[in-house]
Design a protein around this motif. Structure first.
Motif, PDB file in Angstrom:
ATOM      1  N   ARG A   1      -8.490   1.566   3.435  1.00  0.00           N
ATOM      2  CA  ARG A   1      -7.522   1.799   4.518  1.00  0.00           C
ATOM      3  C   ARG A   1      -7.983   2.904   5.455  1.00  0.00           C
ATOM      4  O   ARG A   1      -7.533   2.985   6.591  1.00  0.00           O
TER       5      ARG A   1
ATOM      6  N   ASP B   1      -2.320   3.192  -6.399  1.00  0.00           N
ATOM      7  CA  ASP B   1      -2.526   2.090  -5.461  1.00  0.00           C
ATOM      8  C   ASP B   1      -3.412   0.994  -6.036  1.00  0.00           C
ATOM      9  O   ASP B   1      -3.967   0.182  -5.310  1.00  0.00           O
TER      10      ASP B   1
ATOM     11  N   GLN C   1       2.277   4.962   0.467  1.00  0.00           N
ATOM     12  CA  GLN C   1       2.024   6.023   1.437  1.00  0.00           C
ATOM     13  C   GLN C   1       1.992   7.394   0.775  1.00  0.00           C
ATOM     14  O   GLN C   1       1.447   8.337   1.325  1.00  0.00           O
TER      15      GLN C   1
ATOM     16  N   ALA D   1       0.846  -1.187   0.000  1.00  0.00           N
ATOM     17  CA  ALA D   1       0.000   0.000   0.000  1.00  0.00           C
ATOM     18  C   ALA D   1       0.883   1.239   0.000  1.00  0.00           C
ATOM     19  O   ALA D   1       1.643   1.448   0.938  1.00  0.00           O
TER      20      ALA D   1
ATOM     21  N   PRO E   1       0.626  10.192  -1.492  1.00  0.00           N
ATOM     22  CA  PRO E   1      -0.744  10.433  -1.974  1.00  0.00           C
ATOM     23  C   PRO E   1      -0.881  10.430  -3.493  1.00  0.00           C
ATOM     24  O   PRO E   1      -1.978  10.196  -4.009  1.00  0.00           O
TER      25      PRO E   1
ATOM     26  N   ASP F   1      -7.111  -1.013  -0.879  1.00  0.00           N
ATOM     27  CA  ASP F   1      -6.966   0.306  -1.500  1.00  0.00           C
ATOM     28  C   ASP F   1      -7.112   1.437  -0.485  1.00  0.00           C
ATOM     29  O   ASP F   1      -7.486   1.225   0.665  1.00  0.00           O
ATOM     30  N   ASN F   2      -6.787   2.649  -0.937  1.00  0.00           N
ATOM     31  CA  ASN F   2      -6.813   3.820  -0.059  1.00  0.00           C
ATOM     32  C   ASN F   2      -8.177   4.023   0.601  1.00  0.00           C
ATOM     33  O   ASN F   2      -8.258   4.389   1.767  1.00  0.00           O
TER      34      ASN F   2
END
Length: 86
Positions: free
Chosen positions: A61, A51, A45, A43, A47, A57-58
């Motif tokens: 998370r 991903d 980090q 994943a 931005p 996925d974001n």
């Protein structure tokens, strides 16, 4: 990178601080994070990283929680600082 890459730092006693700084700049870049995502499913980090190959996925998370209790995390961080960074 303790914590699976969510934390990165330069050890106080790094022999080549400039090389460490270049590595940190690269490994935290969107391009490197996208590559780690594509290769390992990590994943990202950053931005701006892609991903799309992450196992989670974001959006999902956002519902995550701390792995350790706050007491344990505090003690683990103290031990890491004392035994690794000092």
């Amino acid at each position: 990178m303790p914590g699976g890459g969510n934390i990165i730092l330069m050890p106080k006693n790094a022999k080549n601080k400039a090389a460490a700084a270049v590595f940190i700049h690269w490994i935290t870049s969107a391009k490197a994070q996208t590559g780690l995502n594509a290769t390992f499913g990590a994943a990202p980090q950053h931005p701006d990283a892609d991903d799309s190959n992450a196992l989670i996925d974001n959006a999902q998370r956002a519902y995550s929680s701390e792995f350790f209790t706050s007491e344990y995390a505090t003690e683990a961080k103290k031990a890491f600082v004392q035994n690794v960074l000092m």
